[in-house]
Design a protein around this motif. Structure first.
Motif, PDB file in Angstrom:
ATOM      1  N   LYS A   1      22.946  39.490  61.708  1.00  0.00           N
ATOM      2  CA  LYS A   1      22.957  38.370  62.945  1.00  0.00           C
ATOM      3  C   LYS A   1      22.919  39.187  64.191  1.00  0.00           C
ATOM      4  CE  LYS A   1      26.946  35.919  65.204  1.00  0.00           C
ATOM      5  NZ  LYS A   1      28.286  35.671  65.342  1.00  0.00           N
ATOM      6  N   LEU A   2      21.619  38.498  64.860  1.00  0.00           N
ATOM      7  CA  LEU A   2      21.609  38.977  66.348  1.00  0.00           C
ATOM      8  C   LEU A   2      22.451  38.005  67.083  1.00  0.00           C
ATOM      9  CD1 LEU A   2      19.707  40.198  68.610  1.00  0.00           C
ATOM     10  CD2 LEU A   2      18.068  38.422  68.280  1.00  0.00           C
ATOM     11  N   ASP A   3      22.476  36.770  66.856  1.00  0.00           N
ATOM     12  CA  ASP A   3      23.248  35.843  67.677  1.00  0.00           C
ATOM     13  C   ASP A   3      23.450  34.599  66.874  1.00  0.00           C
ATOM     14  OD1 ASP A   3      21.027  34.195  67.782  1.00  0.00           O
ATOM     15  OD2 ASP A   3      20.419  35.199  69.913  1.00  0.00           O
ATOM     16  N   GLU A   4      24.143  33.456  67.256  1.00  0.00           N
ATOM     17  CA  GLU A   4      24.318  32.187  66.112  1.00  0.00           C
ATOM     18  C   GLU A   4      23.334  31.652  65.893  1.00  0.00           C
ATOM     19  OE1 GLU A   4      27.212  30.550  64.930  1.00  0.00           O
ATOM     20  OE2 GLU A   4      27.837  32.713  65.266  1.00  0.00           O
ATOM     21  N   ARG A   5      22.180  31.804  66.422  1.00  0.00           N
ATOM     22  CA  ARG A   5      20.855  31.132  66.059  1.00  0.00           C
ATOM     23  C   ARG A   5      19.560  32.059  65.447  1.00  0.00           C
ATOM     24  NH1 ARG A   5      19.928  26.065  69.703  1.00  0.00           N
ATOM     25  NH2 ARG A   5      22.089  25.764  70.315  1.00  0.00           N
ATOM     26  N   THR A   6      20.219  33.342  65.361  1.00  0.00           N
ATOM     27  CA  THR A   6      19.011  34.115  64.760  1.00  0.00           C
ATOM     28  C   THR A   6      19.822  35.013  63.837  1.00  0.00           C
ATOM     29  OG1 THR A   6      17.580  33.944  66.617  1.00  0.00           O
ATOM     30  CG2 THR A   6      17.466  35.750  65.263  1.00  0.00           C
ATOM     31  N   ALA A   7      19.407  34.941  62.484  1.00  0.00           N
ATOM     32  CA  ALA A   7      20.032  35.787  61.692  1.00  0.00           C
ATOM     33  C   ALA A   7      19.045  35.979  60.477  1.00  0.00           C
ATOM     34  CB  ALA A   7      21.293  35.339  60.775  1.00  0.00           C
ATOM     35  N   PRO A   8      17.939  36.851  60.542  1.00  0.00           N
ATOM     36  CA  PRO A   8      16.893  36.986  59.811  1.00  0.00           C
ATOM     37  C   PRO A   8      17.323  37.874  58.591  1.00  0.00           C
ATOM     38  CG  PRO A   8      16.623  38.670  61.372  1.00  0.00           C
ATOM     39  CD  PRO A   8      17.570  37.691  61.998  1.00  0.00           C
ATOM     40  N   GLU A   9      16.654  37.670  57.241  1.00  0.00           N
ATOM     41  CA  GLU A   9      16.982  38.528  56.034  1.00  0.00           C
ATOM     42  C   GLU A   9      15.846  39.334  55.636  1.00  0.00           C
ATOM     43  OE1 GLU A   9      18.110  35.789  53.131  1.00  0.00           O
ATOM     44  OE2 GLU A   9      19.279  34.529  54.236  1.00  0.00           O
ATOM     45  N   PRO A  10      15.767  40.469  56.090  1.00  0.00           N
ATOM     46  CA  PRO A  10      14.864  41.405  55.511  1.00  0.00           C
ATOM     47  C   PRO A  10      14.742  41.662  54.192  1.00  0.00           C
ATOM     48  CG  PRO A  10      16.724  42.729  56.615  1.00  0.00           C
ATOM     49  CD  PRO A  10      16.938  41.270  56.756  1.00  0.00           C
ATOM     50  N   ASP A  11      13.591  42.087  53.414  1.00  0.00           N
ATOM     51  CA  ASP A  11      13.551  42.083  52.224  1.00  0.00           C
ATOM     52  C   ASP A  11      14.487  43.147  51.638  1.00  0.00           C
ATOM     53  OD1 ASP A  11      11.660  40.043  51.617  1.00  0.00           O
ATOM     54  OD2 ASP A  11      10.321  41.336  52.711  1.00  0.00           O
ATOM     55  N   LEU A  12      14.557  44.259  52.369  1.00  0.00           N
ATOM     56  CA  LEU A  12      15.453  45.399  52.018  1.00  0.00           C
ATOM     57  C   LEU A  12      15.996  45.757  53.227  1.00  0.00           C
ATOM     58  CD1 LEU A  12      13.158  47.435  49.727  1.00  0.00           C
ATOM     59  CD2 LEU A  12      15.075  45.998  49.153  1.00  0.00           C
ATOM     60  N   SER A  13      17.322  46.194  53.155  1.00  0.00           N
ATOM     61  CA  SER A  13      17.957  47.119  54.318  1.00  0.00           C
ATOM     62  C   SER A  13      18.799  48.166  53.756  1.00  0.00           C
ATOM     63  CB  SER A  13      18.992  45.728  55.047  1.00  0.00           C
ATOM     64  OG  SER A  13      20.016  45.254  54.333  1.00  0.00           O
ATOM     65  N   PHE A  14      19.108  49.187  54.486  1.00  0.00           N
ATOM     66  CA  PHE A  14      19.830  50.051  54.407  1.00  0.00           C
ATOM     67  C   PHE A  14      20.941  50.117  55.154  1.00  0.00           C
ATOM     68  CE2 PHE A  14      16.491  53.440  52.529  1.00  0.00           C
ATOM     69  CZ  PHE A  14      15.597  52.371  52.252  1.00  0.00           C
ATOM     70  N   ARG A  15      22.259  49.786  54.540  1.00  0.00           N
ATOM     71  CA  ARG A  15      23.518  49.700  55.214  1.00  0.00           C
ATOM     72  C   ARG A  15      24.426  50.896  55.037  1.00  0.00           C
ATOM     73  NH1 ARG A  15      27.540  44.899  53.748  1.00  0.00           N
ATOM     74  NH2 ARG A  15      28.786  45.027  55.675  1.00  0.00           N
ATOM     75  N   HIS A  16      24.966  51.194  56.017  1.00  0.00           N
ATOM     76  CA  HIS A  16      25.924  52.388  55.996  1.00  0.00           C
ATOM     77  C   HIS A  16      26.961  51.988  55.024  1.00  0.00           C
ATOM     78  CE1 HIS A  16      23.985  54.186  59.489  1.00  0.00           C
ATOM     79  NE2 HIS A  16      24.012  53.277  59.970  1.00  0.00           N
ATOM     80  N   ALA A  17      27.464  52.840  54.162  1.00  0.00           N
ATOM     81  CA  ALA A  17      28.240  52.404  53.101  1.00  0.00           C
ATOM     82  C   ALA A  17      29.716  52.326  53.585  1.00  0.00           C
ATOM     83  CB  ALA A  17      28.384  53.564  52.070  1.00  0.00           C
ATOM     84  N   HIS A  18      30.078  52.975  54.887  1.00  0.00           N
ATOM     85  CA  HIS A  18      31.245  53.000  55.497  1.00  0.00           C
ATOM     86  C   HIS A  18      31.683  51.457  55.981  1.00  0.00           C
ATOM     87  CE1 HIS A  18      29.836  52.330  59.427  1.00  0.00           C
ATOM     88  NE2 HIS A  18      29.065  53.721  59.290  1.00  0.00           N
TER      89      HIS A  18
END
Length: 181
Positions: free
Chosen positions: A69-86
């Motif tokens: 989520k960038l804001d209420e109108r923009t939430a792109p879905e990248p093919d892959l993302s590296f998320r912090h496990a915490h």
């Protein structure tokens, strides 16, 4: 044939995002954007995720197509993302930018403009430190263009052909081979 949902007068938001939206639909600037996957895209994305997850330390999770989520109108879905496990939460469907260390987009003919020009600007505005643009080489092997965020924009750090070897966001060393039928 799937009927597309009628957009609301003020454009789509995360709260009005249609449950019956086409597969791979993303919310970009209040508009639904989607692109059909190709066999090459599906194979390369899943193979990258598999190889990267094996090398990822416990402090990261490699995720496929999770909205950020960038804001209420923009939430792109990248093919892959590296998320912090915490920050991991099994019940979350939309991630926040500060949970993400890297995003990757695998280019297809139908996603070229979004992946090259639109999404990097959005991801940089989110403050995501690293962006990979993955393209199809002449021999069908993926080529990874590694970008780092400096001064609010992405700058090309290096291009990986044949092997992806980097230290960001963790030590990575994987082959970049053409898919086998």
């Amino acid at each position: 044939m799937q009927t597309l949902p009628t957009p609301p007068p003020e454009r789509w938001t995360l709260s009005t995002f249609p449950k019956d939206a086409p597969t791979r639909a993303e919310l970009i600037g209040g508009r639904l954007v989607w692109c059909a996957q190709t066999g090459w895209h599906m194979h390369v994305t899943s193979e990258l995720q598999r190889l990267l997850q094996v090398q990822a330390p416990d402090t990261f999770a490699v995720l496929y197509r999770m909205a950020i989520k960038l804001d209420e109108r923009t939430a792109p879905e990248p093919d892959l993302s590296f998320r912090h496990a915490h920050a991991f939460d099994w019940d979350k469907s939309v991630l926040l930018p500060d949970e993400i260390a890297l995003v990757a987009e695998v280019v297809t003919p139908g996603s070229e403009e979004q992946d090259r020009y639109v999404k990097p600007i959005i991801y940089a505005a989110m403050g995501i430190p690293t962006f990979w643009l993955v393209e199809r080489g002449a021999d069908d092997a993926p080529i990874v263009h590694e970008h780092q965020r400096f001064g609010g924009v992405y700058q090309l750090k290096r291009t990986h052909i044949g092997r992806l070897k980097t230290e960001v966001p963790f030590p990575i060393d994987i082959p970049l081979a053409a898919p086998k039928p």
